[in-house]
Design a protein around this motif. Structure first.
Motif, short mmCIF file in Angstrom:
data_model
loop_
_atom_site.label_atom_id
_atom_site.label_comp_id
_atom_site.label_asym_id
_atom_site.label_seq_id
_atom_site.Cartn_x
_atom_site.Cartn_y
_atom_site.Cartn_z
N GLN A 26 0.86 -1.18 0.00
CA GLN A 26 0.00 0.00 0.00
C GLN A 26 0.89 1.23 0.00
O GLN A 26 1.85 1.32 0.79
CB GLN A 26 -0.91 0.02 1.23
CG GLN A 26 -1.88 1.18 1.21
CD GLN A 26 -2.82 1.17 2.40
OE1 GLN A 26 -2.63 0.44 3.36
NE2 GLN A 26 -3.84 2.01 2.33
N CYS A 27 0.59 2.16 -0.89
CA CYS A 27 1.40 3.37 -1.04
C CYS A 27 0.66 4.55 -0.42
O CYS A 27 -0.56 4.51 -0.21
CB CYS A 27 1.66 3.66 -2.51
SG CYS A 27 2.44 2.27 -3.36
N LYS A 28 1.39 5.60 -0.15
CA LYS A 28 0.77 6.83 0.32
C LYS A 28 -0.10 7.40 -0.81
O LYS A 28 0.14 7.11 -1.98
CB LYS A 28 1.84 7.83 0.75
CG LYS A 28 2.62 7.34 1.96
CD LYS A 28 3.72 8.29 2.34
CE LYS A 28 4.49 7.74 3.52
NZ LYS A 28 5.65 8.55 3.87
N GLN A 31 0.98 8.48 -4.49
CA GLN A 31 2.43 8.30 -4.57
C GLN A 31 2.82 6.90 -5.02
O GLN A 31 3.95 6.47 -4.80
CB GLN A 31 3.07 8.60 -3.20
CG GLN A 31 2.97 10.05 -2.80
CD GLN A 31 3.83 10.39 -1.60
OE1 GLN A 31 4.86 9.77 -1.37
NE2 GLN A 31 3.40 11.37 -0.83
N ASP A 32 1.90 6.18 -5.67
CA ASP A 32 2.23 4.82 -6.11
C ASP A 32 3.32 4.82 -7.18
O ASP A 32 4.19 3.95 -7.18
CB ASP A 32 1.00 4.03 -6.54
CG ASP A 32 -0.01 4.82 -7.32
OD1 ASP A 32 -0.16 6.03 -7.09
OD2 ASP A 32 -0.68 4.23 -8.18
N ALA A 35 6.59 5.53 -5.33
CA ALA A 35 7.01 4.34 -4.58
C ALA A 35 7.61 3.30 -5.52
O ALA A 35 8.65 2.71 -5.23
CB ALA A 35 5.83 3.76 -3.81
N SER A 71 -2.94 3.70 -5.30
CA SER A 71 -2.28 3.57 -3.99
C SER A 71 -1.82 2.15 -3.68
O SER A 71 -1.53 1.84 -2.52
CB SER A 71 -3.16 4.10 -2.86
OG SER A 71 -3.40 5.48 -3.04
N TYR A 72 -1.76 1.27 -4.68
CA TYR A 72 -1.26 -0.10 -4.46
C TYR A 72 -0.34 -0.50 -5.60
O TYR A 72 -0.49 -0.06 -6.74
CB TYR A 72 -2.42 -1.11 -4.39
CG TYR A 72 -3.25 -0.96 -3.14
CD1 TYR A 72 -2.91 -1.65 -1.98
CD2 TYR A 72 -4.36 -0.13 -3.12
CE1 TYR A 72 -3.66 -1.51 -0.83
CE2 TYR A 72 -5.12 0.01 -1.97
CZ TYR A 72 -4.76 -0.68 -0.83
OH TYR A 72 -5.50 -0.53 0.31
N ARG A 87 9.70 -0.45 4.37
CA ARG A 87 8.94 0.47 5.22
C ARG A 87 9.45 1.90 5.15
O ARG A 87 8.69 2.84 5.36
CB ARG A 87 8.96 -0.02 6.67
CG ARG A 87 8.17 -1.27 6.90
CD ARG A 87 8.05 -1.58 8.38
NE ARG A 87 9.34 -1.78 9.02
CZ ARG A 87 9.96 -2.95 9.15
NH1 ARG A 87 9.39 -4.03 8.67
NH2 ARG A 87 11.11 -3.04 9.75
N ARG A 90 10.40 5.99 0.27
CA ARG A 90 9.49 7.12 0.02
C ARG A 90 8.33 6.67 -0.85
O ARG A 90 8.52 6.03 -1.88
CB ARG A 90 10.23 8.27 -0.66
CG ARG A 90 11.18 8.95 0.26
CD ARG A 90 11.86 10.10 -0.44
NE ARG A 90 12.83 10.68 0.46
CZ ARG A 90 12.92 11.97 0.69
NH1 ARG A 90 12.14 12.81 0.05
NH2 ARG A 90 13.81 12.43 1.53
N LEU A 93 3.57 3.09 2.18
CA LEU A 93 2.90 3.19 3.48
C LEU A 93 3.14 1.92 4.29
O LEU A 93 3.58 1.97 5.43
CB LEU A 93 1.40 3.42 3.28
CG LEU A 93 0.58 3.71 4.52
CD1 LEU A 93 1.08 4.97 5.22
CD2 LEU A 93 -0.88 3.88 4.15
N ARG A 94 2.85 0.75 3.66
CA ARG A 94 3.05 -0.51 4.36
C ARG A 94 2.91 -1.67 3.38
O ARG A 94 2.37 -1.52 2.29
CB ARG A 94 2.03 -0.68 5.48
CG ARG A 94 0.59 -0.83 4.96
CD ARG A 94 -0.43 -0.86 6.08
NE ARG A 94 -1.76 -0.98 5.54
CZ ARG A 94 -2.44 -2.12 5.45
NH1 ARG A 94 -1.90 -3.24 5.88
NH2 ARG A 94 -3.65 -2.15 4.95
#
Length: 178
Positions: A26-28, A31-32, A35, A71-72, A87, A90, A93-94
């Motif tokens: 999962q991205c912020k 921001q995928d 990432a 976001s993924y 983790r 930049r 997220l997780r």
């Protein structure tokens, strides 16, 4: 089989400890792509399925490439690898986990998404008279006949509708081959 409710991506538990597998990250928000680029720079193998969509930008219609799952993204790692850098990357997220344990995504799902994830325009593959599926709008899930291109971002289709044949134009991103 479990499903992550936000994306409905089926995942399964791996029997083969230490083997390389795909995992969901999962991205912020928004921001995928960032990432993905940062993970690739660190040497990870990533996959972020995208699709083409027609949008109006600055008053003009344009076909843009967007994430299929905003976001993924998917990352290929071994359960024995050091997951710490993930983790702190930049944009990340997780790693999606259930019960505190990341579960691998089925390889067949990744293969199917990869097969459908083509940056080549659909029109390059279409021939006049070919049957296509409409993917969005009022005619979603209906079939039509591809006639020709209207510019570089729209297609002209023929469809039996309302007791006769109707010719209409749709965004290129709204149709797919059968």
């Amino acid at each position: 089989m479990l499903a992550h409710d936000a994306t409905s991506i089926p995942i399964i538990q791996s029997e083969d400890v230490g083997s390389t597998a795909w995992y969901l990250v999962q991205c912020k928000a928004n921001q995928d792509e960032r990432a993905e680029n940062n993970l690739i720079e660190q040497g990870y193998t990533c996959f972020r399925p995208t699709h083409r969509r027609e949008r109006i930008l600055k008053g003009q219609r344009r076909v843009v490439c967007e994430s299929l799952f905003p976001s993924y993204l998917f990352i290929q790692v071994s359960s024995n690898d050091n997951w710490g850098p993930l983790r702190s990357t930049r944009g990340v997220l997780r790693v999606v986990a259930f019960g505190g344990k990341p579960l691998p995504v089925r390889d067949v799902l990744i293969a199917q998404l990869y097969e459908r994830n083509s940056d080549a325009p659909v029109a390059a593959c279409l021939t006049p008279g070919e049957t296509v599926r409409i993917n969005e709008g009022l005619f979603a899930e209906l079939k039509a006949i591809f006639l020709t291109m209207e510019g570089s971002e729209r297609v002209v289709l023929l469809m039996n509708f309302l007791l006769g044949e109707q010719v209409f134009s749709l965004p290129l991103a709204g149709v797919s081959r059968l």
